[in-house]
Enzyme design. Structure first.
Site, PDB file in Angstrom:
ATOM      1  CB  THR A 140       2.238   6.697  -9.553  1.00  0.00           C
ATOM      2  OG1 THR A 140       2.297   5.766  -8.529  1.00  0.00           O
ATOM      3  CG2 THR A 140       3.358   6.601 -10.618  1.00  0.00           C
ATOM      4  N   GLY A 146      -1.194  -0.329  -4.020  1.00  0.00           N
ATOM      5  CA  GLY A 146      -1.533   0.676  -3.199  1.00  0.00           C
ATOM      6  C   GLY A 146      -0.376   1.826  -3.356  1.00  0.00           C
ATOM      7  CD1 TRP A 169       6.757  -3.596  -4.444  1.00  0.00           C
ATOM      8  CD2 TRP A 169       7.038  -2.148  -2.897  1.00  0.00           C
ATOM      9  NE1 TRP A 169       5.699  -3.590  -3.652  1.00  0.00           N
ATOM     10  CE2 TRP A 169       5.726  -2.743  -2.726  1.00  0.00           C
ATOM     11  CE3 TRP A 169       7.496  -1.186  -1.653  1.00  0.00           C
ATOM     12  CZ2 TRP A 169       4.932  -2.425  -1.733  1.00  0.00           C
ATOM     13  CZ3 TRP A 169       6.646  -0.992  -0.671  1.00  0.00           C
ATOM     14  CH2 TRP A 169       5.277  -1.366  -0.724  1.00  0.00           C
ATOM     15  CB  SER A 199       6.657   9.016  -9.540  1.00  0.00           C
ATOM     16  OG  SER A 199       6.054   7.932 -10.510  1.00  0.00           O
ATOM     17  CE  LYS A 215       1.243   2.343  -9.729  1.00  0.00           C
ATOM     18  NZ  LYS A 215       2.542   2.733  -9.346  1.00  0.00           N
TER      19      LYS A 215
END
Length: 330
Positions: A247, A135, A12, A253, A190
């Site tokens: 996700t 997000g 990321w 994921s 999440k």
């Protein structure tokens, strides 16, 4: 030309460095290990975490925090949530006066303290200007410049606008939010719910079951967000429902793929041992459940995941517990 520091050279962090360069910024990408920083710089790509994504020639890759932060108008912290507290004091000797704002890209709840990322910053660096970036974003798609949207959440509207102007492009659309608490809860919950969604698929329970579980998961994260001072509508937005849908939607994921493996009967330790990146939902699950309990909020799905991860429940027993709950109006 504005300069951004990206701290954390995982998938990321590397994707955000590429996005910042695409937005026309000078970019410094910091890696904690000098050998890894040198290898990334020499190869022109982060072969370990984001293979195939070429870094532009002007992008600085360094293990020197001072070099990374020098002249930065903002610093994006893309380190795992469980490492954030240890990272923050290291910034102090290198921050200009006034200090650049911090953008927190970590999603999770700190074990032990049960604090969310902005709360950790407030405890370690009181008064620091900080925002949350959250997000539905897979790193490899952002790195490739595919269309995506995210939320920059902060109480200060001027800070939100300033940070969005530094990072946004037409392909990476940034929305502001004045509900950082709701955005943080969505980002943490999440990952835990996605483990449950993966377990449903791995156990062969079908897409109907996954859809039902994800929908009830939104209700859980909404309840917790509101109990902690967030808003219900945030749970229905990009940093809540949007992030959860992505996700929990497939094996790309890390959290869903972990759940799939557990649903198939694989051992947690064996699955984690074979991974390169961090699966945030594993550390977050027990901390999220404890934070919710302290707030008087029941999270049946997240509680089942925490029990599954620490060996108190099997997948079959966890699913049986959820399915045997008393019927109620939605």
């Amino acid at each position: 030309m504005a300069r951004l520091a990206i701290l954390g050279a995982g998938a990321w962090g590397t994707a955000l460095a590429l996005q910042a360069a695409r937005a026309g910024r000078q970019v410094a990408l910091w890696a904690r290990d000098a050998d890894r920083a040198a290898a990334i710089a020499a190869a022109g790509e982060n072969a370990r975490y984001l293979p195939g994504a070429a870094l532009p020639p002007g992008l600085l890759v360094t293990a020197d925090l001072g070099a990374a932060l020098a002249g930065a108008e903002a610093a994006i912290l893309a380190v795992p949530a469980q490492h954030l507290r240890a990272m923050l004091p290291r910034l102090l000797p290198h921050l200009a006066d006034p200090a650049p704002p911090l953008v927190l890209a970590a999603k999770g709840v700190e074990r032990g303290t049960l604090l969310l990322p902005l709360e950790v910053v407030a405890a370690v660096l009181p008064g620091a200007a900080a925002a949350v970036l959250s997000g539905p974003n897979f790193a490899h798609e952002v790195a490739a410049g595919l269309p995506a949207a995210a939320v920059l959440a902060a109480a200060d509207p001027a800070l939100r606008e300033r940070l969005a102007a530094l990072l946004a492009t037409p392909e990476f659309r940034l929305y502001g939010s004045d509900d950082p608490m709701g955005a943080q809860v969505g980002g943490a919950a999440k990952n835990v719910i996605a483990i449950a969604a993966g377990a449903v698929i791995g156990a062969g329970l079908g897409e109907n079951a996954r859809a039902a579980l994800v929908t009830r998961g939104v209700a859980e994260l909404s309840r917790l967000a509101m109990a902690l001072g967030g808003r219900a509508e945030t749970a229905a937005g990009l940093s809540g429902l949007g992030d959860l849908l992505l996700t929990a939607s497939g094996p790309a994921s890390r959290n869903t793929s972990l759940g799939i493996a557990l649903g198939r009967g694989e051992a947690l330790a064996a699955v984690l041992a074979g991974r390169v990146g961090v699966t945030e939902g594993v550390a977050t699950a027990p901390a999220l459940v404890a934070r919710a309990a302290a707030a008087g909020v029941e999270l049946p799905i997240c509680e089942a995941v925490a029990a599954l991860l620490d060996g108190r429940l099997t997948v079959a027993a966890a699913m049986a517990r959820l399915l045997s709950r008393p019927r109620r109006d939605e």
